[in-house]
Scaffold this motif. Structure first.
Motif, PDB file in Angstrom:
ATOM      1  N   GLU A 210       4.504   7.659   5.131  1.00 20.58           N
ATOM      2  CA  GLU A 210       4.781   8.418   3.895  1.00 20.58           C
ATOM      3  C   GLU A 210       3.951   7.893   2.715  1.00 20.58           C
ATOM      4  OE1 GLU A 210       7.547   7.402   5.969  1.00 20.58           O
ATOM      5  OE2 GLU A 210       7.164   9.384   6.806  1.00 20.58           O
ATOM      6  N   GLY A 211       3.160   6.873   2.954  1.00 22.92           N
ATOM      7  CA  GLY A 211       2.325   6.328   1.887  1.00 22.92           C
ATOM      8  C   GLY A 211       3.028   5.300   1.030  1.00 22.92           C
ATOM      9  N   GLU A 212       4.216   4.888   1.447  1.00 25.81           N
ATOM     10  CA  GLU A 212       4.944   3.874   0.679  1.00 25.81           C
ATOM     11  C   GLU A 212       4.520   2.493   1.143  1.00 25.81           C
ATOM     12  OE1 GLU A 212       9.073   6.520   0.508  1.00 25.81           O
ATOM     13  OE2 GLU A 212       8.649   5.163   2.176  1.00 25.81           O
ATOM     14  N   LYS A 213       4.409   1.583   0.192  1.00 32.64           N
ATOM     15  CA  LYS A 213       4.019   0.219   0.558  1.00 32.64           C
ATOM     16  C   LYS A 213       5.182  -0.486   1.251  1.00 32.64           C
ATOM     17  CE  LYS A 213       3.289  -3.067  -2.546  1.00 32.64           C
ATOM     18  NZ  LYS A 213       2.602  -3.887  -3.576  1.00 32.64           N
ATOM     19  N   ILE A 214       4.896  -1.066   2.400  1.00 32.94           N
ATOM     20  CA  ILE A 214       5.923  -1.830   3.107  1.00 32.94           C
ATOM     21  C   ILE A 214       5.610  -3.325   3.097  1.00 32.94           C
ATOM     22  CG2 ILE A 214       6.713   0.060   4.580  1.00 32.94           C
ATOM     23  CD1 ILE A 214       4.885  -0.954   6.776  1.00 32.94           C
ATOM     24  N   LYS A 215       4.398  -3.665   2.698  1.00 33.39           N
ATOM     25  CA  LYS A 215       4.034  -5.073   2.600  1.00 33.39           C
ATOM     26  C   LYS A 215       2.899  -5.207   1.585  1.00 33.39           C
ATOM     27  CE  LYS A 215       3.016  -9.001   5.619  1.00 33.39           C
ATOM     28  NZ  LYS A 215       2.652  -9.390   6.997  1.00 33.39           N
ATOM     29  N   GLN A 229      -5.057 -20.136  -5.901  1.00 32.30           N
ATOM     30  CA  GLN A 229      -4.091 -19.065  -5.619  1.00 32.30           C
ATOM     31  C   GLN A 229      -3.505 -19.375  -4.256  1.00 32.30           C
ATOM     32  OE1 GLN A 229      -3.134 -16.656  -7.676  1.00 32.30           O
ATOM     33  NE2 GLN A 229      -4.762 -16.711  -9.218  1.00 32.30           N
ATOM     34  N   ASP A 230      -2.185 -19.528  -4.219  1.00 30.75           N
ATOM     35  CA  ASP A 230      -1.509 -20.005  -3.010  1.00 30.75           C
ATOM     36  C   ASP A 230      -0.668 -18.887  -2.404  1.00 30.75           C
ATOM     37  OD1 ASP A 230      -0.321 -21.442  -1.023  1.00 30.75           O
ATOM     38  OD2 ASP A 230       0.845 -22.758  -2.338  1.00 30.75           O
ATOM     39  N   HIS A 231      -1.302 -18.108  -1.536  1.00 28.18           N
ATOM     40  CA  HIS A 231      -0.592 -17.008  -0.869  1.00 28.18           C
ATOM     41  C   HIS A 231       0.078 -16.108  -1.921  1.00 28.18           C
ATOM     42  CE1 HIS A 231       0.700 -15.204   2.840  1.00 28.18           C
ATOM     43  NE2 HIS A 231       1.947 -15.173   2.443  1.00 28.18           N
ATOM     44  N   THR A 232      -0.691 -15.757  -2.917  1.00 28.03           N
ATOM     45  CA  THR A 232      -0.197 -14.954  -4.040  1.00 28.03           C
ATOM     46  C   THR A 232       0.006 -13.502  -3.615  1.00 28.03           C
ATOM     47  OG1 THR A 232      -1.385 -16.369  -5.582  1.00 28.03           O
ATOM     48  CG2 THR A 232      -0.819 -14.150  -6.358  1.00 28.03           C
ATOM     49  N   GLU A 233       1.143 -12.949  -4.003  1.00 26.38           N
ATOM     50  CA  GLU A 233       1.373 -11.520  -3.760  1.00 26.38           C
ATOM     51  C   GLU A 233       0.564 -10.706  -4.761  1.00 26.38           C
ATOM     52  OE1 GLU A 233       5.343 -10.173  -4.491  1.00 26.38           O
ATOM     53  OE2 GLU A 233       4.927  -8.141  -3.789  1.00 26.38           O
ATOM     54  N   ILE A 234      -0.160  -9.710  -4.267  1.00 22.86           N
ATOM     55  CA  ILE A 234      -0.874  -8.784  -5.145  1.00 22.86           C
ATOM     56  C   ILE A 234      -0.014  -7.530  -5.256  1.00 22.86           C
ATOM     57  CG2 ILE A 234      -2.965  -7.438  -5.494  1.00 22.86           C
ATOM     58  CD1 ILE A 234      -4.473  -9.500  -3.831  1.00 22.86           C
ATOM     59  N   LYS A 235       0.399  -7.218  -6.465  1.00 22.46           N
ATOM     60  CA  LYS A 235       1.385  -6.148  -6.637  1.00 22.46           C
ATOM     61  C   LYS A 235       0.762  -4.764  -6.764  1.00 22.46           C
ATOM     62  CE  LYS A 235       4.825  -9.358  -8.190  1.00 22.46           C
ATOM     63  NZ  LYS A 235       5.538 -10.008  -9.276  1.00 22.46           N
ATOM     64  N   GLY A 236      -0.535  -4.727  -6.985  1.00 22.34           N
ATOM     65  CA  GLY A 236      -1.209  -3.438  -7.087  1.00 22.34           C
ATOM     66  C   GLY A 236      -2.619  -3.640  -7.587  1.00 22.34           C
ATOM     67  N   ALA A 237      -3.301  -2.537  -7.838  1.00 20.40           N
ATOM     68  CA  ALA A 237      -4.672  -2.602  -8.334  1.00 20.40           C
ATOM     69  C   ALA A 237      -4.701  -3.390  -9.642  1.00 20.40           C
ATOM     70  CB  ALA A 237      -5.214  -1.194  -8.539  1.00 20.40           C
ATOM     71  N   THR A 238      -5.769  -4.157  -9.841  1.00 20.00           N
ATOM     72  CA  THR A 238      -5.875  -5.011 -11.033  1.00 20.00           C
ATOM     73  C   THR A 238      -6.510  -4.206 -12.158  1.00 20.00           C
ATOM     74  OG1 THR A 238      -7.941  -5.854 -10.101  1.00 20.00           O
ATOM     75  CG2 THR A 238      -5.980  -7.171  -9.757  1.00 20.00           C
ATOM     76  N   SER A 239      -5.663  -3.631 -12.986  1.00 19.96           N
ATOM     77  CA  SER A 239      -6.134  -2.731 -14.036  1.00 19.96           C
ATOM     78  C   SER A 239      -6.403  -3.475 -15.339  1.00 19.96           C
ATOM     79  CB  SER A 239      -5.078  -1.652 -14.293  1.00 19.96           C
ATOM     80  OG  SER A 239      -4.810  -0.928 -13.122  1.00 19.96           O
ATOM     81  N   TYR A 240      -7.356  -2.968 -16.100  1.00 13.93           N
ATOM     82  CA  TYR A 240      -7.630  -3.482 -17.447  1.00 13.93           C
ATOM     83  C   TYR A 240      -6.477  -3.098 -18.371  1.00 13.93           C
ATOM     84  CZ  TYR A 240     -10.241  -4.106 -21.845  1.00 13.93           C
ATOM     85  OH  TYR A 240     -10.658  -4.483 -23.084  1.00 13.93           O
ATOM     86  N   GLU A 247      -1.256   2.432  -4.597  1.00 10.89           N
ATOM     87  CA  GLU A 247      -1.252   3.649  -3.787  1.00 10.89           C
ATOM     88  C   GLU A 247      -1.807   3.331  -2.400  1.00 10.89           C
ATOM     89  OE1 GLU A 247      -3.336   6.651  -5.970  1.00 10.89           O
ATOM     90  OE2 GLU A 247      -1.896   6.593  -7.640  1.00 10.89           O
ATOM     91  N   ALA A 248      -1.381   4.107  -1.426  1.00  8.64           N
ATOM     92  CA  ALA A 248      -1.790   3.841  -0.041  1.00  8.64           C
ATOM     93  C   ALA A 248      -3.305   3.939   0.115  1.00  8.64           C
ATOM     94  CB  ALA A 248      -1.105   4.838   0.889  1.00  8.64           C
ATOM     95  N   HIS A 249      -3.841   3.010   0.890  1.00 10.83           N
ATOM     96  CA  HIS A 249      -5.274   3.063   1.198  1.00 10.83           C
ATOM     97  C   HIS A 249      -5.516   2.356   2.515  1.00 10.83           C
ATOM     98  CE1 HIS A 249      -6.031  -1.207   0.243  1.00 10.83           C
ATOM     99  NE2 HIS A 249      -5.144  -1.052  -0.726  1.00 10.83           N
ATOM    100  N   GLY A 250      -6.670   2.631   3.076  1.00 10.47           N
ATOM    101  CA  GLY A 250      -7.074   1.964   4.300  1.00 10.47           C
ATOM    102  C   GLY A 250      -8.159   0.944   4.009  1.00 10.47           C
ATOM    103  N   LYS A 251      -8.953   0.645   5.032  1.00  4.84           N
ATOM    104  CA  LYS A 251     -10.036  -0.320   4.839  1.00  4.84           C
ATOM    105  C   LYS A 251     -10.986   0.198   3.763  1.00  4.84           C
ATOM    106  CE  LYS A 251      -9.895  -2.574   9.299  1.00  4.84           C
ATOM    107  NZ  LYS A 251     -10.682  -3.122  10.425  1.00  4.84           N
TER     108      LYS A 251
END
Ligand code: MG
Length: 276
Positions: A210-215, A229-240, A247-251
Protein backbone atom coordinates in the motif's frame (compact mmCIF):
# COMPACT_ATOMS: atom_id res chain seq x y z
CA UNK A 1 15.70 -13.37 15.98
CA UNK A 2 12.98 -14.69 18.17
CA UNK A 3 13.57 -13.90 21.79
CA UNK A 4 11.63 -15.02 24.83
CA UNK A 5 11.88 -12.67 27.74
CA UNK A 6 11.46 -14.11 31.21
CA UNK A 7 11.36 -11.76 34.14
CA UNK A 8 12.13 -12.51 37.73
CA UNK A 9 8.64 -11.45 38.77
CA UNK A 10 7.92 -14.69 40.66
CA UNK A 11 10.81 -14.07 43.01
CA UNK A 12 9.80 -10.43 43.43
CA UNK A 13 6.20 -11.47 44.11
CA UNK A 14 7.26 -13.94 46.81
CA UNK A 15 9.43 -11.38 48.52
CA UNK A 16 6.73 -8.74 48.59
CA UNK A 17 3.90 -10.97 49.84
CA UNK A 18 1.83 -9.73 52.75
CA UNK A 19 3.21 -12.23 55.24
CA UNK A 20 6.81 -11.11 54.83
CA UNK A 21 8.18 -8.45 57.22
CA UNK A 22 7.70 -5.04 55.56
CA UNK A 23 11.34 -3.98 55.87
CA UNK A 24 12.58 -7.20 54.31
CA UNK A 25 10.06 -6.95 51.49
CA UNK A 26 11.10 -3.39 50.63
CA UNK A 27 14.76 -4.21 50.75
CA UNK A 28 14.34 -7.27 48.63
CA UNK A 29 12.25 -5.46 46.05
CA UNK A 30 14.90 -2.75 45.83
CA UNK A 31 17.66 -5.34 45.51
CA UNK A 32 15.61 -7.16 42.94
CA UNK A 33 15.44 -4.02 40.81
CA UNK A 34 19.21 -3.55 41.01
CA UNK A 35 20.51 -7.09 40.89
CA UNK A 36 18.07 -9.51 39.30
CA UNK A 37 19.00 -9.85 35.64
CA UNK A 38 16.42 -10.32 32.93
CA UNK A 39 16.74 -13.74 31.38
CA UNK A 40 16.77 -13.89 27.59
CA UNK A 41 16.38 -17.30 26.04
CA UNK A 42 17.20 -17.46 22.32
CA UNK A 43 15.24 -20.11 20.48
CA UNK A 44 18.28 -21.62 18.75
CA UNK A 45 20.10 -21.84 22.07
CA UNK A 46 17.25 -23.38 24.05
CA UNK A 47 17.03 -27.03 25.02
CA UNK A 48 19.72 -29.14 26.59
CA UNK A 49 22.90 -27.18 27.30
CA UNK A 50 25.81 -28.65 25.28
CA UNK A 51 28.58 -30.37 27.20
CA UNK A 52 31.16 -30.73 24.39
CA UNK A 53 32.84 -27.90 22.42
CA UNK A 54 31.99 -29.58 19.09
CA UNK A 55 28.30 -29.17 19.76
CA UNK A 56 28.54 -25.39 19.35
CA UNK A 57 30.80 -25.32 16.28
CA UNK A 58 29.09 -24.33 13.00
CA UNK A 59 30.76 -24.88 9.60
CA UNK A 60 28.19 -23.55 7.13
CA UNK A 61 27.50 -21.26 5.44
CA UNK A 62 31.09 -20.38 4.65
CA UNK A 63 31.44 -16.59 4.06
CA UNK A 64 32.77 -15.58 0.64
CA UNK A 65 36.37 -14.48 0.49
CA UNK A 66 36.87 -10.78 -0.15
CA UNK A 67 40.21 -9.26 -0.98
CA UNK A 68 39.91 -5.92 0.81
CA UNK A 69 42.19 -3.97 -1.53
CA UNK A 70 42.04 -5.87 -4.83
CA UNK A 71 40.41 -3.12 -6.89
CA UNK A 72 43.02 -0.42 -6.51
CA UNK A 73 42.27 -0.10 -2.80
CA UNK A 74 38.61 -1.16 -3.00
CA UNK A 75 37.36 -4.62 -2.00
CA UNK A 76 37.14 -7.31 -4.67
CA UNK A 77 33.33 -7.44 -4.46
CA UNK A 78 32.82 -3.66 -4.54
CA UNK A 79 31.39 -1.61 -7.37
CA UNK A 80 33.91 1.13 -8.03
CA UNK A 81 31.93 4.30 -8.75
CA UNK A 82 34.87 6.64 -9.15
CA UNK A 83 38.57 5.88 -9.39
CA UNK A 84 39.73 9.17 -10.84
CA UNK A 85 39.81 8.11 -14.48
CA UNK A 86 36.38 9.13 -15.77
CA UNK A 87 32.72 9.79 -15.00
CA UNK A 88 31.50 6.60 -16.66
CA UNK A 89 29.34 5.62 -13.68
CA UNK A 90 27.70 9.07 -13.38
CA UNK A 91 25.27 11.42 -15.09
CA UNK A 92 24.05 14.94 -14.46
CA UNK A 93 20.96 14.92 -12.25
CA UNK A 94 19.18 17.78 -13.97
CA UNK A 95 19.20 16.42 -17.52
CA UNK A 96 20.83 12.96 -17.42
CA UNK A 97 23.56 14.34 -19.69
CA UNK A 98 27.29 13.75 -19.27
CA UNK A 99 28.81 15.04 -16.03
CA UNK A 100 30.19 18.57 -16.25
CA UNK A 101 32.28 18.60 -13.07
CA UNK A 102 36.07 18.98 -12.98
CA UNK A 103 38.08 15.79 -13.45
CA UNK A 104 41.46 16.46 -11.79
CA UNK A 105 44.91 15.07 -12.51
CA UNK A 106 45.28 13.78 -8.94
CA UNK A 107 42.47 11.23 -9.33
CA UNK A 108 39.74 13.38 -7.81
CA UNK A 109 36.73 15.29 -9.07
CA UNK A 110 35.56 18.75 -7.99
CA UNK A 111 32.09 20.23 -8.02
CA UNK A 112 31.71 22.72 -10.86
CA UNK A 113 29.74 25.68 -9.61
CA UNK A 114 26.12 25.64 -10.77
CA UNK A 115 26.70 22.59 -13.01
CA UNK A 116 24.21 20.83 -10.78
CA UNK A 117 24.20 17.60 -8.83
CA UNK A 118 25.50 14.37 -10.28
CA UNK A 119 24.18 10.87 -9.64
CA UNK A 120 25.06 7.29 -10.38
CA UNK A 121 23.61 5.58 -13.42
CA UNK A 122 22.97 2.53 -11.28
CA UNK A 123 20.27 2.35 -8.60
CA UNK A 124 21.07 1.10 -5.13
CA UNK A 125 19.25 -0.14 -2.05
CA UNK A 126 21.19 -1.00 1.10
CA UNK A 127 24.90 -0.42 0.74
CA UNK A 128 28.25 -0.09 2.38
CA UNK A 129 29.71 3.10 0.93
CA UNK A 130 33.24 4.42 1.04
CA UNK A 131 33.80 7.97 -0.14
CA UNK A 132 36.52 10.56 0.37
CA UNK A 133 35.97 14.30 0.23
CA UNK A 134 37.92 17.49 0.66
CA UNK A 135 36.98 21.08 1.34
CA UNK A 136 38.88 23.68 -0.72
CA UNK A 137 42.02 24.94 1.01
CA UNK A 138 41.18 28.47 -0.03
CA UNK A 139 38.37 29.43 2.33
CA UNK A 140 35.36 31.26 0.97
CA UNK A 141 31.98 31.90 2.55
CA UNK A 142 30.72 31.00 5.99
CA UNK A 143 28.08 28.95 7.73
CA UNK A 144 26.31 26.72 5.18
CA UNK A 145 28.11 28.40 2.28
CA UNK A 146 31.61 27.14 3.13
CA UNK A 147 32.54 23.92 1.41
CA UNK A 148 28.96 22.61 1.34
CA UNK A 149 28.14 19.49 -0.60
CA UNK A 150 26.36 16.30 0.37
CA UNK A 151 26.01 12.62 -0.24
CA UNK A 152 22.43 11.54 -0.86
CA UNK A 153 21.66 7.89 -0.26
CA UNK A 154 18.90 6.72 -2.57
CA UNK A 155 18.69 10.25 -3.94
CA UNK A 156 16.79 11.38 -0.82
CA UNK A 157 18.79 11.16 2.38
CA UNK A 158 21.71 13.56 2.78
CA UNK A 159 24.83 12.99 4.80
CA UNK A 160 26.13 16.54 5.08
CA UNK A 161 29.52 17.55 3.71
CA UNK A 162 30.62 20.93 5.04
CA UNK A 163 33.77 22.78 6.04
CA UNK A 164 32.98 23.21 9.74
CA UNK A 165 36.50 24.13 10.83
CA UNK A 166 36.12 27.47 12.63
CA UNK A 167 32.76 27.76 10.94
CA UNK A 168 29.72 27.28 13.14
CA UNK A 169 26.29 26.43 11.85
CA UNK A 170 23.16 24.72 13.15
CA UNK A 171 24.15 21.38 14.69
CA UNK A 172 21.69 19.30 12.72
CA UNK A 173 23.14 20.73 9.51
CA UNK A 174 26.82 20.48 10.37
CA UNK A 175 29.32 18.12 8.81
CA UNK A 176 28.27 14.51 9.32
CA UNK A 177 24.68 15.34 10.16
CA UNK A 178 21.78 13.58 8.55
CA UNK A 179 20.65 16.92 7.28
CA UNK A 180 18.13 18.51 9.65
CA UNK A 181 17.39 15.15 11.28
CA UNK A 182 20.34 13.86 13.24
CA UNK A 183 23.20 15.76 14.89
CA UNK A 184 26.47 13.81 14.55
CA UNK A 185 28.00 12.30 17.69
CA UNK A 186 31.25 14.16 17.03
CA UNK A 187 32.87 16.67 14.68
CA UNK A 188 35.76 14.64 13.29
CA UNK A 189 36.97 16.65 10.30
CA UNK A 190 40.62 16.89 9.35
CA UNK A 191 42.05 20.37 8.66
CA UNK A 192 40.50 22.23 5.75
CA UNK A 193 42.09 21.22 2.46
CA UNK A 194 42.92 17.65 3.58
CA UNK A 195 41.07 14.49 2.62
CA UNK A 196 38.26 13.17 4.82
CA UNK A 197 36.80 9.67 4.64
CA UNK A 198 33.21 8.62 5.20
CA UNK A 199 32.45 4.94 5.64
CA UNK A 200 28.70 4.46 5.64
CA UNK A 201 26.47 1.48 6.36
CA UNK A 202 23.03 2.25 4.99
CA UNK A 203 19.92 0.10 5.14
CA UNK A 204 17.09 1.16 2.87
CA UNK A 205 13.57 1.73 4.19
CA UNK A 206 10.87 -0.83 3.53
CA UNK A 207 7.34 -0.16 2.34
CA UNK A 208 4.31 -2.44 2.06
CA UNK A 209 2.16 -2.95 -1.02
CA UNK A 210 0.00 0.00 0.00
CA UNK A 211 3.05 2.26 0.00
CA UNK A 212 3.15 2.62 3.77
CA UNK A 213 6.52 2.55 5.46
CA UNK A 214 7.01 -0.55 7.59
CA UNK A 215 10.66 0.01 8.40
CA UNK A 216 12.72 3.22 8.40
CA UNK A 217 16.09 3.50 6.74
CA UNK A 218 19.04 3.37 9.12
CA UNK A 219 22.51 4.75 8.73
CA UNK A 220 25.86 4.39 10.44
CA UNK A 221 28.58 6.85 9.50
CA UNK A 222 32.26 6.64 10.40
CA UNK A 223 34.11 9.90 9.72
CA UNK A 224 37.89 9.52 9.57
CA UNK A 225 37.58 6.43 11.77
CA UNK A 226 35.27 8.10 14.29
CA UNK A 227 31.69 6.91 14.76
CA UNK A 228 29.41 9.90 14.17
CA UNK A 229 26.06 8.28 13.31
CA UNK A 230 25.26 5.10 15.20
CA UNK A 231 22.52 3.13 13.46
CA UNK A 232 20.51 6.34 13.16
CA UNK A 233 16.90 6.09 12.04
CA UNK A 234 16.19 8.20 8.96
CA UNK A 235 12.63 9.44 9.27
CA UNK A 236 12.22 10.72 5.74
CA UNK A 237 13.75 12.75 2.95
CA UNK A 238 16.19 15.38 4.24
CA UNK A 239 14.44 18.59 3.28
CA UNK A 240 15.77 22.15 3.45
CA UNK A 241 12.30 23.32 4.46
CA UNK A 242 9.68 21.19 6.20
CA UNK A 243 9.47 17.98 8.21
CA UNK A 244 10.89 14.75 6.84
CA UNK A 245 8.39 12.81 4.75
CA UNK A 246 8.88 9.28 3.55
CA UNK A 247 7.06 8.26 0.41
CA UNK A 248 7.49 4.75 -0.97
CA UNK A 249 10.41 4.21 -3.31
CA UNK A 250 12.60 1.47 -4.64
CA UNK A 251 16.28 1.34 -5.47
CA UNK A 252 17.59 4.77 -6.42
CA UNK A 253 20.83 6.50 -7.41
CA UNK A 254 23.53 7.80 -5.14
CA UNK A 255 23.74 11.57 -5.62
CA UNK A 256 26.44 14.17 -4.93
CA UNK A 257 25.43 17.77 -4.33
CA UNK A 258 26.42 20.98 -6.07
CA UNK A 259 25.34 23.44 -3.39
CA UNK A 260 25.44 26.23 -5.96
CA UNK A 261 27.61 28.68 -4.04
CA UNK A 262 31.05 27.86 -5.40
CA UNK A 263 31.71 25.40 -2.58
CA UNK A 264 34.36 23.56 -4.68
CA UNK A 265 34.25 20.32 -2.73
CA UNK A 266 36.28 17.45 -4.20
CA UNK A 267 35.65 13.69 -4.10
CA UNK A 268 37.73 10.61 -4.78
CA UNK A 269 37.85 6.83 -4.22
CA UNK A 270 34.13 6.10 -4.23
CA UNK A 271 32.97 2.52 -4.00
CA UNK A 272 29.98 0.59 -2.71
CA UNK A 273 29.23 -2.96 -1.66
CA UNK A 274 25.59 -3.87 -2.15
CA UNK A 275 23.96 -5.32 0.96
CA UNK A 276 20.72 -6.59 -0.61
MG1 MG B 1 24.85 19.85 1.70
Amino acid sequence: MKQIYLSAFILAGLMSCNNAPKQLAEKTAEQDKKEAPSVIVYEEYSGEDPTKPEETEVYEPVPPKVNPTEKNGAPSDAIVLFDGKNFDQWISTKDSAAVDWHLNDDGSMTVKNKAGDIQTKKNFGSVQLHIEWKSPAEIQGENQSRGNSGIFLQNLYEVQVLDNNDNDTYANGQVGSIYKQSIPLAMASVPTGEWNTYDIIYHAPEFNAEGEKIKSATITVIHNGVLIQDHTEIKGATSYIGWPKNEAHGKSPLRLQDHGDNSRVSYRNIWVRELD
